[in-house]
Design an enzyme around this catalytic site. Structure first.
Site, PDB file in Angstrom:
ATOM      1  N   ASP A   4      38.178  78.355  66.761  1.00  0.00           N
ATOM      2  CA  ASP A   4      38.273  78.666  65.321  1.00  0.00           C
ATOM      3  C   ASP A   4      39.467  79.598  65.115  1.00  0.00           C
ATOM      4  O   ASP A   4      39.561  80.651  65.754  1.00  0.00           O
ATOM      5  CB  ASP A   4      36.949  79.333  64.872  1.00  0.00           C
ATOM      6  CG  ASP A   4      36.936  79.694  63.391  1.00  0.00           C
ATOM      7  OD1 ASP A   4      37.969  79.523  62.702  1.00  0.00           O
ATOM      8  OD2 ASP A   4      35.888  80.160  62.918  1.00  0.00           O
ATOM      9  N   ASP A  64      40.528  74.335  60.279  1.00  0.00           N
ATOM     10  CA  ASP A  64      40.885  75.299  61.336  1.00  0.00           C
ATOM     11  C   ASP A  64      39.830  75.433  62.437  1.00  0.00           C
ATOM     12  O   ASP A  64      39.786  76.440  63.124  1.00  0.00           O
ATOM     13  CB  ASP A  64      41.235  76.659  60.719  1.00  0.00           C
ATOM     14  CG  ASP A  64      40.015  77.492  60.365  1.00  0.00           C
ATOM     15  OD1 ASP A  64      38.976  76.900  60.031  1.00  0.00           O
ATOM     16  OD2 ASP A  64      40.113  78.730  60.437  1.00  0.00           O
ATOM     17  N   GLU A  65      38.993  74.396  62.616  1.00  0.00           N
ATOM     18  CA  GLU A  65      37.970  74.459  63.668  1.00  0.00           C
ATOM     19  C   GLU A  65      37.887  73.162  64.463  1.00  0.00           C
ATOM     20  O   GLU A  65      37.928  72.080  63.878  1.00  0.00           O
ATOM     21  CB  GLU A  65      36.591  74.697  63.038  1.00  0.00           C
ATOM     22  CG  GLU A  65      36.360  76.108  62.588  1.00  0.00           C
ATOM     23  CD  GLU A  65      35.029  76.225  61.871  1.00  0.00           C
ATOM     24  OE1 GLU A  65      33.982  76.114  62.516  1.00  0.00           O
ATOM     25  OE2 GLU A  65      35.061  76.398  60.644  1.00  0.00           O
TER      26      GLU A  65
HETATM   27  N1  DCP Z   1      38.545  78.946  52.852  1.00  0.00           N
HETATM   28  C1  DCP Z   1      38.567  78.928  51.456  1.00  0.00           C
HETATM   29  N2  DCP Z   1      37.458  79.317  50.740  1.00  0.00           N
HETATM   30  C2  DCP Z   1      36.321  79.705  51.380  1.00  0.00           C
HETATM   31  C3  DCP Z   1      36.275  79.718  52.805  1.00  0.00           C
HETATM   32  C4  DCP Z   1      37.408  79.332  53.500  1.00  0.00           C
HETATM   33  O1  DCP Z   1      39.595  78.570  50.879  1.00  0.00           O
HETATM   34  N3  DCP Z   1      35.243  80.097  50.668  1.00  0.00           N
HETATM   35  C5  DCP Z   1      39.752  78.543  53.594  1.00  0.00           C
HETATM   36  C6  DCP Z   1      40.590  79.742  53.915  1.00  0.00           C
HETATM   37  C7  DCP Z   1      40.378  79.994  55.366  1.00  0.00           C
HETATM   38  C8  DCP Z   1      40.066  78.619  55.914  1.00  0.00           C
HETATM   39  O2  DCP Z   1      39.432  77.923  54.846  1.00  0.00           O
HETATM   40  O3  DCP Z   1      41.517  80.569  55.996  1.00  0.00           O
HETATM   41  C9  DCP Z   1      39.182  78.660  57.133  1.00  0.00           C
HETATM   42  O4  DCP Z   1      37.912  79.219  56.802  1.00  0.00           O
HETATM   43  P1  DCP Z   1      37.135  80.208  57.768  1.00  0.00           P
HETATM   44  O5  DCP Z   1      35.756  80.309  57.236  1.00  0.00           O
HETATM   45  O6  DCP Z   1      37.297  79.804  59.185  1.00  0.00           O
HETATM   46  O7  DCP Z   1      37.827  81.618  57.496  1.00  0.00           O
HETATM   47  P2  DCP Z   1      39.126  82.297  58.093  1.00  0.00           P
HETATM   48  O8  DCP Z   1      39.822  81.428  59.077  1.00  0.00           O
HETATM   49  O9  DCP Z   1      39.957  82.760  56.944  1.00  0.00           O
HETATM   50  O10 DCP Z   1      38.562  83.589  58.798  1.00  0.00           O
HETATM   51  P3  DCP Z   1      37.798  83.779  60.195  1.00  0.00           P
HETATM   52  O11 DCP Z   1      38.719  84.595  61.041  1.00  0.00           O
HETATM   53  O12 DCP Z   1      36.563  84.513  59.845  1.00  0.00           O
HETATM   54  O13 DCP Z   1      37.541  82.415  60.761  1.00  0.00           O
HETATM   55 CA    CA Z   2      38.735  80.415  60.805  1.00  0.00          CA
END
Ligand code: DCP
Ligand code: CA
Length: 348
Positions: A6, A106-107
């Protein structure tokens, strides 16, 4: 073994990467709705921003109240850029692992006998080739791998063996388990379960009565140490497309074709990696009035990634220019109607 990867604060990390000056600043990626200057919601935020309580889904105006203006950058979401990077990541992961399923932008879920050896190398390749950090979990089940990855965040790596996995999941609070939603957590808390291991005090019959057979059975399995092994399936993709914005709006076919060639190369890299040939080529034109127009051509025999299609692209571009007199703002390419190249060689 299973591996889950992730990316850390994905969209915000990418925005950080292209703004070296933004190191040590709060970066908030925003989905502006355009109604007023600040209307819209936060897509994601880097860890500095999370420390002061900014999170995904929060109204931008709320985030602005929390973020000190001198130390914060608010940027609009740029999906194209994130998707391109996601594709690069997908290529790196597929290059080194056996069975790969992309779970979101991103996963990734991976099943691979040598996941333990590959995990650190994968993190290094992503760091070296793209300058990005991710978190990786490795465990005997995909559920364990996912939970290990999120536990190790950010820039972490956590490898669990069978008994460590069991202990780790047992001791997890229920809201940390992917697949258990807030309503289920609340209902389980009500009947005295806060951690996974507490589920052992509730009979499978009771669980099924409250949550239905499927979820009840799944919760029972969880408490007995039978964790998910299924990494899911990817829906077969029957097209690949790339779109880009021109430096300035134009009708100059040289400029249009050079942008197209750039996009063609990106899309063809995907075709090459996935061993796909295609029968349909389309070009999308977004004109200054923001209308989308498409020109397509189909080939009788599938074409492979290494065949020259510059003449076909030229023909589609000049056909469009002769029918429409607007300036073109964005241009895209799409390959569709795939055939597997492996299967083609056995066919012919
Ligand atoms: N995303 C979004 N709205 C949300 C959740 C996520 O637009 N409610 C988008 C932005 C994130 C991407 O999807 O960058 C990936 O979601 P993640 O839940 O994996 O969150 P992050 O990668 O930002 O953070 P983490 O480090 O917790 O994985
Ligand atoms: Ca992420």
């Amino acid at each position: 073994m299973y591996l889950h990867l992730d990316m850390d604060y994905f969209f915000a990390q990418l925005e950080e990467k292209r703004r070296p000056m933004a190191k040590n600043k709060i970066i908030v990626v925003c989905v502006y709705s355009g109604r007023t200057e600040d209307s819209g919601v936060v897509s994601t935020v880097n860890y500095l921003g999370r420390e002061i309580g900014i999170h995904s889904g929060m109204p931008i105006a709320f985030a602005k109240k929390r973020a000190p203006p001198a130390d914060s950058i608010f940027v609009p979401i740029d999906r194209e850029y994130y998707e391109q990077t996601s594709l690069r990541l997908d290529q790196i992961i597929r290059r080194s692992c056996d069975r790969v399923v992309q779970a979101s932008i991103d996963e990734w879920n991976v099943e691979d006998k040598n996941a333990i050896d590959k995990a650190a190398r994968l993190k290094d390749s992503i760091k070296n080739e793209l300058g990005l950090t991710c978190s990786v979990g490795v465990a005997p089940s995909i559920l364990g791998a996912k939970m290990a990855a999120s536990k190790s965040k950010p820039n972490g790596l956590l490898i669990l063996d069978k008994s460590e996995e069991r202990r780790f999941i047992d001791e997890s609070s229920l809201e940390k388990v992917p697949g258990i939603g807030p309503k289920t957590v609340a209902a389980l808390n009500q009947i005295g379960a806060a951690k996974v291991k507490d589920l052992r005090n509730i009979s499978v019959v009771t669980l099924a009565e409250i949550f239905g057979r499927k979820t009840g059975g799944w919760l029972h399995n969880l408490s007995s140490g039978n964790f998910d092994q299924d990494i899911g399936e990817e829906k077969p993709q029957d097209e690949v497309s790339r779109i880009g914005t021109l430096k300035e709006s134009t009708r100059d076919s040289y400029l249009l074709l050079s942008k197209l060639t750039e996009l063609e190369n990106e899309a063809k890299e995907w075709l090459m990696n996935m061993k796909k040939s295609y029968k349909t080529l389309s070009i999308t034109f977004i004109t200054e009035d923001l209308k989308t127009h498409t020109k397509s051509t189909s080939f009788r025999n599938p074409k492979s990634w290494n065949e020259d299609i510059s003449k076909d692209m030229e023909a589609l571009v000049s056909e469009f220019l002769s029918e429409n007199n607007m300036e073109i703002r964005r241009i895209g390419i799409r390959f569709a109607n795939f055939m597997d190249m492996d299967c083609q060689t056995t066919l012919f």
